[in-house]
Write an enzyme that holds these catalytic residues in place. Structure first.
Site, mmCIF file in Angstrom:
data_model
loop_
_atom_site.group_PDB
_atom_site.id
_atom_site.type_symbol
_atom_site.label_atom_id
_atom_site.label_comp_id
_atom_site.label_asym_id
_atom_site.label_seq_id
_atom_site.Cartn_x
_atom_site.Cartn_y
_atom_site.Cartn_z
ATOM 1 N N ASP A 441 0.830 -1.198 0.000
ATOM 2 C CA ASP A 441 0.000 0.000 0.000
ATOM 3 C C ASP A 441 0.871 1.256 0.000
ATOM 4 O O ASP A 441 2.056 1.216 0.351
ATOM 5 C CB ASP A 441 -0.896 -0.044 1.256
ATOM 6 C CG ASP A 441 -2.213 0.673 1.076
ATOM 7 O OD1 ASP A 441 -2.343 1.447 0.127
ATOM 8 O OD2 ASP A 441 -3.123 0.450 1.913
ATOM 9 N N ASP A 505 -10.759 1.734 -3.598
ATOM 10 C CA ASP A 505 -11.305 1.455 -2.273
ATOM 11 C C ASP A 505 -12.824 1.459 -2.306
ATOM 12 O O ASP A 505 -13.454 1.274 -1.268
ATOM 13 C CB ASP A 505 -10.820 2.511 -1.267
ATOM 14 C CG ASP A 505 -9.451 2.161 -0.708
ATOM 15 O OD1 ASP A 505 -8.967 1.046 -0.974
ATOM 16 O OD2 ASP A 505 -8.862 3.016 -0.023
#
Ligand code: DGJ
Length: 707
Positions: A441, A505
Site C-alpha cells: 500500500d 477502495d
C-alpha cells in the site's frame, strides 16, 4: 532520401521513420501492404508564406531549434548555456522491429539515444536516453517523448478521478493549442492517470481511428495533446521534475520512462486489445502461471481489530465459500490500532498475536488457501518508534513543516540506512513466514519531497522501484499487489514488478462499473482486483444485492472484501455462487479478448470477453440508472466468428422479475430467454440480441457457445 526512410511493421500497425539528417516520424497508422520508401516523398511539405523560409519538422526530440514553436521535447541548460540543442543522427541500428537511433549535438555537448520498438501486437514502445558529454552538469528541466498523430485526430479522451472514483473518462474536441494533463502528486495518482487518447471525431468503442498513449511511470508526469498553428498534431509525455530536481553529470545518461502507444482503426476496443495483448506477451508474469485465485481480504471485514482466533474462523468460512487466498490487511504490527500510529514499526504486535503469525498462517494453509499480508513500506507515522529514533528519515525539505496525510509522513528511501531498514524488515516478514502474496500500500501524496535539500520525488520513485525489485528477486514466488488508497498507483512500469492492482477502495458495484470500465482501456481483467463488498457499501453506504455485486466483480480478479461471519446464510450462498461462477469462467475472462460494447442508451454498460478460438463468450449488461427508453436496445455482440452458430444462454439473471412477480418494468421476457436459441455469429454482431428490461443497478450475464 530513400536510404533514410525506415519502416517498422506489425500485422496491424506500421510506423515510417525518416532518420537523416534529423529523425522524424512520418507515419503511424494502419499496416501498409504496398509500401516502398520513395512513397514518403509524397509528404514532403511546402513552405508557407508569413513564417520561416524553411520547413520545420516535428523531429523525434521536438527541438525548438527547428522552428517548432509548439511544446518542445527537451528543455534544460548548463548554467544558462547549451540551452537549445538540435540533434543530428550519427548512428542507426535496426534489429527486427527494434530501432535505435543515436544523435548528437556537439555544440551543446549532448547525445540522444532513442529506442523505438514496434511489438508484434502493434504496440509501439519509445524511450529516450540523454547523455551529457561535457564536464559541467546539464540541468534537465524537461525530456519528453513526442509522437506525431494524424491531423484527423481531433478529439481527445483522458481520465480524471479521485480517491474512491478512479478512471473517469472525459472527452473534448481540440482544434487549437493544447490539452495538458499534469500530475504533481508524487505517485501515479487517482486524479491524472498518465494516458491520452486521441481519435477521429466521435470515435467510439467499435469505430474510428484511435491513437492512445500511456506513460509507464509511477511519479509526477505531464502529458500533452498539441495542435500546431499549421494544423499538425502531436502527443507528448514525460516525467515531470520539480525545480532543480534533475541534472546529469558528464557521461551520465538519463532515460525517460517508456511511452506505450497503440493505434487502432477500429475504435477503442482495437487499442485496448493491443495493449492487453502486449501486456500478456511481455509484462504480466504470474509465478507458476497460476490461475488467479479468489481472494478474501480482511480490511472491510475487521479493519484494525485483529484477533487470531476470530481471523481463523473467518478463514474457515472463507475456505467453505471457495476462497483460495486469504489476506490479512492493515493492523497486524506493533501499536497499529488505528490509522494514527505505528507505520514504520514493522514488528508483529505481540498483544494481538501472542503466539506469532504462524498459527494463523498454518491454519490458512491447512485449509488449502494461500496466505497474503498487507504492508506500507514507504511510510512512517510521527507516532512510531521508528520516527522517534530517526526523525530525520522523513522525505522533506529542512526548515518547512511537512503536512501529514492520513496522519503519516513519507520515509526517505534515498537515505541508505532507511532503505536498508525497510528492506531488512520486509525480508524478515517475507523470509520468516511462508507468505504467498503482499498487498503493498501507499497512502499519501508527496509534498515538498526533499533529500539533502533538493527536490527528490523522482529519486523516491526510483528507490521504490529498487525496493520492490530487490524483494521480487529475493522472493520470486511471492505475488505483489500495487495498492495506493485503491487505484493511486496503477501504471505499466509498476506492473513490470507486481501482479495485481487494487483498482479502488470503492466496492460499490455501481461505482465499480465505471471505475473498472475506465481501467479496462489499458489493463486486462486478470490484473484488476475486483472484490465483492458488504451489501451496505463502506465507501458510499449504498446498498446492492449480491447479484449486482457478484456480477460486477466477475470481470476482474475476483475476491471478497468483508467478514463472511457477519452476514446471513443467503448472502454467503451468494458469495459461494459467484466464486464458483468466476472459477468456471476465469480461463476465458483472463485469456480472452475483451470488447466494450457501444450502447445507444448511455444508462446501460455492456461488455464481453470471447475466448481466443471464438468458441465461447461471456457478456454482461449492467443497467446503471433507470433506462432512457421503455425497451432496452438490442445488444450487438462482438468478437464472434461470423459464420459460426452460437447457443445463447442466460447464465445469471436473479433479478429479472415480471410484473406480478414483484417486478415493475416488464410483462414478457425476450423470446430467447424462454425458448433456447441458436443464432449465427454474424446476426448476433450485426442485428443483435433483444434484452430484458432491467431494473436500475442490476446486471445480467449471457453466455454464448459455438455449436
Ligand atoms: C488503503 C487501502 O486502499 C485499503 O484497501 C486498505 O488496505 C487500507 N489502506 C489499510 O490501511
Amino acid at each position: 532520401m530513400h536510404d533514410s526512410i525506415l519502416r517498422l511493421q506489425s500485422c496491424a500497425v506500421d510506423v515510417v521513420i525518416k532518420t537523416h539528417p534529423f529523425t522524424e516520424i512520418l507515419y503511424w497508422g494502419p499496416h501498409l501492404a504496398h509500401f516502398s520508401p520513395q512513397d514518403a516523398l509524397s509528404l514532403a511539405r511546402p513552405v508557407a508564406n508569413g513564417r520561416l523560409d524553411v520547413d520545420s519538422p516535428i523531429t523525434l526530440m521536438a527541438e525548438p531549434g527547428h522552428g517548432l514553436f509548439g511544446a518542445p521535447g527537451i528543455e534544460g541548460h548548463r548554467q544558462g548555456l547549451d540551452g537549445s540543442p538540435v540533434f543530428r543522427t550519427v548512428d542507426v541500428s535496426l534489429q527486427g522491429q527494434a530501432l535505435t537511433i543515436v544523435a548528437d549535438d556537439r555544440e551543446a555537448g549532448l547525445r540522444l539515444t532513442s529506442e523505438i520498438t514496434l511489438d508484434t501486437t502493434g504496440v509501439l514502445v519509445v524511450r529516450h536516453g540523454l547523455t551529457n558529454l561535457k564536464a559541467q552538469p546539464w540541468q534537465v528541466e524537461r525530456l519528453a517523448v513526442t509522437l506525431p498523430v494524424a491531423e484527423r485526430a481531433r478529439e481527445v479522451m483522458a481520465f480524471h478521478g479521485r480517491w474512491v472514483r478512479e478512471f473517469q473518462p472525459h472527452r473534448l474536441t481540440l482544434e487549437h493549442d493544447s490539452f495538458v494533463l499534469e500530475n504533481r502528486r508524487g505517485r501515479t495518482s487517482h486524479e491524472h492517470f498518465p494516458a491520452l487518447i486521441t481519435g477521429t471525431p466521435a470515435f467510439s468503442e467499435m469505430r474510428g481511428d484511435v491513437w492512445g498513449v500511456h506513460l509507464g511511470w509511477s511519479g509526477n508526469h505531464r502529458l500533452r495533446a498539441e495542435v500546431k498553428t499549421d494544423g499538425r498534431r502531436y502527443l507528448q509525455a514525460e516525467a515531470l521534475w520539480l525545480p532543480g530536481e534533475m541534472a546529469i553529470d558528464q557521461g551520465e545518461t538519463l532515460w525517460t520512462p517508456r511511452l506505450y502507444a497503440s493505434y487502432s482503426p477500429q475504435g477503442l476496443n482495437g487499442m485496448s486489445q493491443q495493449f492487453h495483448r502486449y501486456l500478456r506477451d511481455n509484462v504480466i508474469r504470474f509465478p507458476e502461471n497460476k490461475p488467479r485465485p479468489v481472494h478474501l481480504n480482511t480490511w472491510e471485514g475487521i479493519y484494525f481489530n485483529h484477533d487470531p482466533a476470530y481471523i481463523m474462523r473467518m478463514a474457515d468460512e472463507a475456505a467453505a465459500l471457495g476462497v483460495e487466498r486469504f489476506i490479512i490487511d492493515d493492523g497486524w504490527f506493533k501499536g497499529r490500532n488505528d490509522d494514527r500510529a505505528a507505520l514504520g514499526d514493522w514488528y508483529l504486535d505481540r498483544q494481538k498475536y501472542p503466539d506469532g503469525l504462524m498459527p494463523v498462517i498454518d491454519h490458512v494453509k491447512n485449509l488449502g488457501m494461500e496466505f497474503g499480508i498487507w504492508i506500507e513500506p514507504e511510510m512512517i507515522n510521527p507516532d512510531s518508534d521508528l520516527y522517534r529514533a530517526h526523525p530525520d528519515w522523513v522525505l522533506a525539505l529542512p526548515g518547512y513543516p511537512q503536512a501529514t496525510g492520513r496522519h503519516q509522513l513519507v520515509l526517505n528511501l534515498n537515505i541508505p540506512q532507511a532503505f536498508d531498514y525497510v528492506l531488512e524488515r520486509m525480508s524478515w516478514l517475507l523470509g520468516e513466514h511462508p507468505v504467498d502474496y503482499v498487498k503493498w500500500d501507499m497512502n499519501r501524496e508527496l509534498v515538498q519531497p526533499g533529500h539533502e535539500g533538493r527536490a527528490a520525488a523522482d529519486a523516491q520513485t526510483r528507490q521504490f522501484y529498487r525496493l520492490l525489485d530487490t524483494l521480487g528477486q529475493r522472493f520470486p514466488h511471492i505475488e505483489f499487489e500495487s495498492c495506493s488508497s485503491g487505484g493511486g498507483r496503477i501504471d505499466y512500469e509498476v506492473l513490470t514488478r507486481c501482479h495485481r492492482f487494487w483498482a479502488s477502495d470503492n466496492n460499490d458495484a455501481l461505482e465499480r462499473n465505471t471505475i473498472q470500465r475506465g481501467m479496462s482501456y489499458f489493463f486486462p481483467p486478470e490484473v484488476m482486483g475486483a472484490h465483492i463488498g458488504h451489501h451496505k457499501c463502506h465507501a458510499t453506504f449504498r446498498q446492492h444485492d449480491i447479484a449486482f455485486r457478484g456480477l460486477t466483480a466477475l470481470f476482474g480478479h475476483m475476491g471478497l472484501e468483508l467478514d463472511p461471519l457477519s452476514v446471513d446464510e443467503a448472502e454467503r450462498e451468494g458469495y459461494r455462487h459467484y466464486a464458483a461462477l468466476y472459477k468456471r469462467w476465469r480461463e476465458v475472462i483472463h485469456h480472452g479478448t475483451q470488447w466494450r460494447i457501444d450502447m445507444p442508451d448511455a444508462t446501460t454498460l455492456a461488455q464481453g470477453i470471447v475466448s481466443d478460438d471464438g468458441g465461447q463468450g461471456l457478456f454482461i449488461v449492467s443497467q446503471l440508472q433507470m433506462p432512457d427508453y421503455t425497451l432496452m436496445m438490442p445488444l450487438r455482440l462482438a468478437g464472434l466468428e461470423a459464420g459460426a452458430r452460437y447457443r445463447i444462454t442466460l447464465l445469471d439473471h436473479p433479478n429479472i422479475r415480471l410484473t406480478g412477480e414483484g417486478g415493475h418494468t416488464m410483462r414478457k421476457l425476450p423470446a430467447w430467454m424462454e425458448v433456447p436459441q441458436v443464432v449465427s455469429g454474424e446476426w448476433l454482431m450485426e442485428a443483435g440480441l433483444a434484452l430484458p428490461v432491467l431494473d436500475p443497478e442490476s446486471a445480467i450475464l449471457i453466455g454464448v457457445e459455438r455449436v
